[in-house]
Motif scaffolding. Structure first.
Motif, short mmCIF file in Angstrom:
data_model
loop_
_atom_site.label_atom_id
_atom_site.label_comp_id
_atom_site.label_asym_id
_atom_site.label_seq_id
_atom_site.Cartn_x
_atom_site.Cartn_y
_atom_site.Cartn_z
N GLN A 281 48.17 28.64 66.31
CA GLN A 281 48.69 27.72 65.05
C GLN A 281 47.46 27.58 63.87
N ASN A 282 46.23 27.58 64.53
CA ASN A 282 45.28 27.59 63.49
C ASN A 282 45.13 28.77 62.71
N LEU A 283 45.54 30.01 63.15
CA LEU A 283 45.48 31.07 62.45
C LEU A 283 46.65 31.22 61.73
N MET A 284 47.83 30.61 61.91
CA MET A 284 48.82 30.50 61.10
C MET A 284 48.41 29.53 59.88
N THR A 285 47.59 28.39 59.97
CA THR A 285 47.41 27.48 58.79
C THR A 285 46.04 28.27 58.12
N LEU A 286 45.38 29.16 58.68
CA LEU A 286 44.42 29.59 57.86
C LEU A 286 44.98 30.81 57.11
N THR A 287 46.15 31.48 57.55
CA THR A 287 47.03 32.47 56.76
C THR A 287 47.49 31.85 55.57
#
Length: 328
Positions: A281-287
């Motif tokens: 989920q954090n990687l999606m936010t960062l993306t």
């Protein structure tokens, strides 16, 4: 496949490039051809088995030898095959992930639940720079720091891997950012969004008289009790790490913050990406932030796969501005 295997603690020379069996994806897993990885302090701490106290605390360090055999927490690559039950990815998809281990190899199996599509506007090398460092910055600012628009944020250690992401993320969240770094990196930190930059060779941020709502302490260069002088009465001090040491540091710096917390008006917190359960989920936010142009990875050096020991040794010196990446 080729992988750098860690069998004992020691210098970068203990990383042994050897042939190992290519992993096979099980149910819910995805086999990824690694195209790039990056080096983090996490890697060399495990390689060295330091600080020694951490060997008695469980986790990735065993008392006599490392529990992890193939280092590399950051990975960007292409899906090679999928295991049973995997529906979100197919061969050829470009992906990235934050791993417990396995990035220092040509292939790695990753749980579908941990894998995210690679940002479309990044190369594999750029994407590999993101997972651990940017996730740590996000956890420290958003989750532990509870950053709000208009707040004054100080990033101590603004020119390193975590710091360069932290400056950009804090600014993306609407904060006014001050970065602390050495003389040679002042221009870099200003170029990525810091409104003010403190050169620690010329000025001690804890004695400047300026107060901040949030201090993200990556460098750990000042004692926790001293850092409180740089905070507003209701400010927050988030510890990410600290200066390395053989016996106690940076664990002692983290423990000092936690021990101080019950007795002061300011909030004391610790950001720990290793134990985070929301990595995808954090990687999606960062993306989203990356594809919107609000975050760009800062890369200091790139090494070929065969030179991973040299890359680890360089990062261990502690002077890399931004990230050190490896092309596989």
């Amino acid at each position: 496949m080729r992988a750098f295997v860690l069998r004992s603690y020691g210098s970068p020379d203990v990383l042994d490039l050897t042939d190992v069996d290519k992993p096979v994806p099980g149910d819910g897993e995805v086999l990824v051809r690694v195209r790039a990885t990056s080096v983090n302090p996490y890697d060399w701490h495990i390689m060295r088995g330091e600080p020694y106290i951490a060997r008695l605390m469980g986790g990735s360090l065993g008392p006599r030898r490392p529990k992890l055999t193939i280092l590399g927490a950051d990975m960007a690559g292409q899906v090679e095959a999928v295991g049973g039950g995997v529906t979100g990815f197919r061969p050829g998809d470009e992906v990235f992930a934050l791993l417990e281990q396995g990035g220092f190899a040509e292939y790695v199996c990753v749980r579908e639940a941990d894998l995210a599509p690679k940002p479309k506007n990044l190369s594999f090398e750029q994407a590999a720079a993101v997972p651990m460092a940017a996730n740590t910055a996000l956890l420290g600012l958003r989750d532990e720091g509870r950053v709000q628009p208009g707040q004054r944020v100080l990033v101590n250690g603004a020119s390193g891997g975590v710091g360069t992401f932290a400056v950009q993320i804090a600014r993306a969240f609407g904060a006014e950012v001050t970065g602390v770094c050495s003389t040679r990196n002042v221009g870099l930190v200003r170029s990525i969004g810091a409104k003010e930059v403190v050169d620690y060779t010329e000025e001690d941020f804890t004695r400047s008289g300026r107060r901040y709502d949030l201090l993200l302490d990556i460098a750990g260069s000042r004692p926790v009790r001293t850092c409180r002088r740089a905070l507003t009465p209701g400010g927050t001090h988030v510890v990410v790490g600290g200066r390395a040491g053989r016996w106690l540091r940076p664990v002692s710096h983290v423990m000092s913050a936690l021990a101080t917390s019950p007795f002061v008006s300011q909030r004391m917190a610790v950001a720990d990406a290793v134990r985070c359960t929301q990595n995808k989920q954090n990687l999606m936010t960062l993306t989203e932030l990356i594809e919107d142009g609000k975050i760009t990875p800062v890369i200091d050096r790139s090494y070929p796969f065969e030179e991973i020991p040299a890359a680890v040794g360089y990062l261990e010196q502690g002077h890399a501005p931004g990230k050190v990446v490896v092309t596989v």
